[in-house]
Design a protein around this motif. Structure first.
Motif, PDB file in Angstrom:
ATOM      1  N   LEU A  82       0.681  -1.041   0.059  1.00 34.19           N
ATOM      2  CA  LEU A  82      -0.140  -0.094   0.094  1.00 34.19           C
ATOM      3  C   LEU A  82       0.958   1.218  -0.052  1.00 34.19           C
ATOM      4  O   LEU A  82       1.803   1.129   0.895  1.00 34.19           O
ATOM      5  CB  LEU A  82      -0.866  -0.106   1.250  1.00 34.19           C
ATOM      6  N   GLY A  83       0.765   1.980  -0.917  1.00 35.24           N
ATOM      7  CA  GLY A  83       1.528   3.389  -0.881  1.00 35.24           C
ATOM      8  C   GLY A  83       0.748   4.581  -1.449  1.00 35.24           C
ATOM      9  O   GLY A  83      -0.017   4.466  -2.242  1.00 35.24           O
ATOM     10  N   VAL A  84       1.055   5.575  -0.796  1.00 37.99           N
ATOM     11  CA  VAL A  84       0.518   6.959  -1.467  1.00 37.99           C
ATOM     12  C   VAL A  84       1.677   7.887  -1.621  1.00 37.99           C
ATOM     13  O   VAL A  84       2.747   7.940  -0.877  1.00 37.99           O
ATOM     14  CB  VAL A  84      -0.237   7.464  -0.217  1.00 37.99           C
ATOM     15  N   ARG A  85       1.580   8.679  -2.828  1.00 45.01           N
ATOM     16  CA  ARG A  85       2.495   9.640  -2.870  1.00 45.01           C
ATOM     17  C   ARG A  85       2.891  10.424  -1.419  1.00 45.01           C
ATOM     18  O   ARG A  85       1.747  11.040  -1.016  1.00 45.01           O
ATOM     19  CB  ARG A  85       2.224  10.565  -3.986  1.00 45.01           C
ATOM     20  N   ARG A  91      -4.237  12.648   3.925  1.00 50.03           N
ATOM     21  CA  ARG A  91      -5.590  13.150   3.258  1.00 50.03           C
ATOM     22  C   ARG A  91      -6.550  12.097   3.284  1.00 50.03           C
ATOM     23  O   ARG A  91      -7.543  12.214   2.405  1.00 50.03           O
ATOM     24  CB  ARG A  91      -5.114  13.653   1.735  1.00 50.03           C
ATOM     25  N   GLY A  92      -6.307  10.716   3.900  1.00 45.44           N
ATOM     26  CA  GLY A  92      -7.249   9.753   3.987  1.00 45.44           C
ATOM     27  C   GLY A  92      -7.165   8.815   2.587  1.00 45.44           C
ATOM     28  O   GLY A  92      -8.173   7.862   2.605  1.00 45.44           O
ATOM     29  N   ILE A  93      -6.162   8.749   1.837  1.00 44.80           N
ATOM     30  CA  ILE A  93      -6.195   8.274   0.375  1.00 44.80           C
ATOM     31  C   ILE A  93      -5.885   6.522   0.889  1.00 44.80           C
ATOM     32  O   ILE A  93      -6.665   5.489   0.532  1.00 44.80           O
ATOM     33  CB  ILE A  93      -5.068   8.738  -0.527  1.00 44.80           C
ATOM     34  N   GLY A  94      -4.912   6.696   1.827  1.00 43.92           N
ATOM     35  CA  GLY A  94      -4.513   5.283   2.149  1.00 43.92           C
ATOM     36  C   GLY A  94      -5.757   4.446   2.995  1.00 43.92           C
ATOM     37  O   GLY A  94      -6.045   3.358   2.612  1.00 43.92           O
ATOM     38  N   LYS A  95      -6.421   5.300   3.749  1.00 46.78           N
ATOM     39  CA  LYS A  95      -7.577   4.741   4.461  1.00 46.78           C
ATOM     40  C   LYS A  95      -8.611   4.312   3.355  1.00 46.78           C
ATOM     41  O   LYS A  95      -9.290   3.339   3.514  1.00 46.78           O
ATOM     42  CB  LYS A  95      -8.170   5.694   5.501  1.00 46.78           C
ATOM     43  N   TYR A 121      -3.298  -0.567  11.165  1.00 46.42           N
ATOM     44  CA  TYR A 121      -4.277  -1.174  10.371  1.00 46.42           C
ATOM     45  C   TYR A 121      -5.264  -1.730  11.555  1.00 46.42           C
ATOM     46  O   TYR A 121      -6.145  -2.206  11.007  1.00 46.42           O
ATOM     47  CB  TYR A 121      -3.510  -2.484   9.801  1.00 46.42           C
ATOM     48  N   ARG A 122      -5.194  -1.363  12.789  1.00 45.32           N
ATOM     49  CA  ARG A 122      -5.842  -1.862  13.986  1.00 45.32           C
ATOM     50  C   ARG A 122      -7.219  -1.136  13.696  1.00 45.32           C
ATOM     51  O   ARG A 122      -8.395  -1.633  13.975  1.00 45.32           O
ATOM     52  CB  ARG A 122      -5.236  -1.472  15.344  1.00 45.32           C
ATOM     53  N   ARG A 123      -7.337   0.347  13.322  1.00 43.44           N
ATOM     54  CA  ARG A 123      -8.484   0.949  12.928  1.00 43.44           C
ATOM     55  C   ARG A 123      -9.230   0.206  11.803  1.00 43.44           C
ATOM     56  O   ARG A 123     -10.790   0.592  11.827  1.00 43.44           O
ATOM     57  CB  ARG A 123      -8.340   2.408  12.397  1.00 43.44           C
ATOM     58  N   PHE A 124      -8.923  -0.820  11.036  1.00 43.17           N
ATOM     59  CA  PHE A 124      -9.800  -1.374  10.093  1.00 43.17           C
ATOM     60  C   PHE A 124     -10.281  -2.715  10.781  1.00 43.17           C
ATOM     61  O   PHE A 124     -11.002  -3.515   9.926  1.00 43.17           O
ATOM     62  CB  PHE A 124      -8.988  -1.498   8.788  1.00 43.17           C
TER      63      PHE A 124
END
Length: 177
Positions: A82-85, A91-95, A121-124
């Motif tokens: 999982l990667g985000v620039r 900004r919540g993109i990974g989420k 990842y616990r939040r998911f």
């Protein structure tokens, strides 16, 4: 922002995302997150509908892959990379990528998703895998960073043993990347 299924035409842009998110001076030039995206496309564990990209104004800003894996004899899915620039992080993109991947995995009737990661990842709903007897045979240390999300209650009681990712996660010599 738009989340959509990854397509081969986005490979270079997805690799750029992963390179910007993960490249550091000690990065292996041959086995890393950005070359993984291409190896995964050629692997039998690749699930086209479960690999995602995030787009903002037509620009690929995030990438997430779910691929086939097994714990013992029980099939499931592995999340990663999982990667985000960097300029789009926080900004919540990974989420949103993780949430959409979980939704799609449930639609596919997957029993579980496993990943190497941390408390993020616990939040998911992910929880440490070690108490369930789930481990990486290649690394006792890395086994302490395995997280699992059981998508089916029945999988929680029956899934235990060694985790085996699809072939894209291993070097030709069989070492876990």
């Amino acid at each position: 922002m738009e989340i959509r299924s990854f397509e081969a035409r986005y490979l270079k842009k997805a690799q750029d995302v992963l390179h910007s998110a993960f490249c550091h001076p000690q990065s292996d030039p041959q086995y890393n997150e950005w070359t993984f995206a291409e190896r995964l496309l050629q692997d039998g564990g690749y699930r086209e509908n479960l690999c995602l990209i995030a787009l903002e104004d037509g620009k690929v800003t995030g990438y997430l892959a779910l691929s086939e894996a097994k714990i013992g004899e029980h099939p499931g899915l592995a999340l990663g990379p999982l990667g985000v620039r960097p300029e789009y992080q926080n900004r919540g993109i990974g989420k949103q990528l993780v949430q959409e991947s979980i939704r799609r995995a449930r639609e596919e009737d997957a029993g579980w998703i496993v990943l190497l990661g941390g408390d993020y990842y616990r939040r998911f709903g992910f929880e440490p895998a070690k108490p369930y007897g789930i481990f990486l045979p290649e690394s006792e240390e890395a086994s302490g960073h395995l997280w699992i999300l059981f998508l089916k209650q029945s999988a929680k009681g029956e899934t235990q043993g060694a985790l085996r990712y699809c072939g894209a996660f291993y070097t030709p010599q069989g070492a876990l990347l």
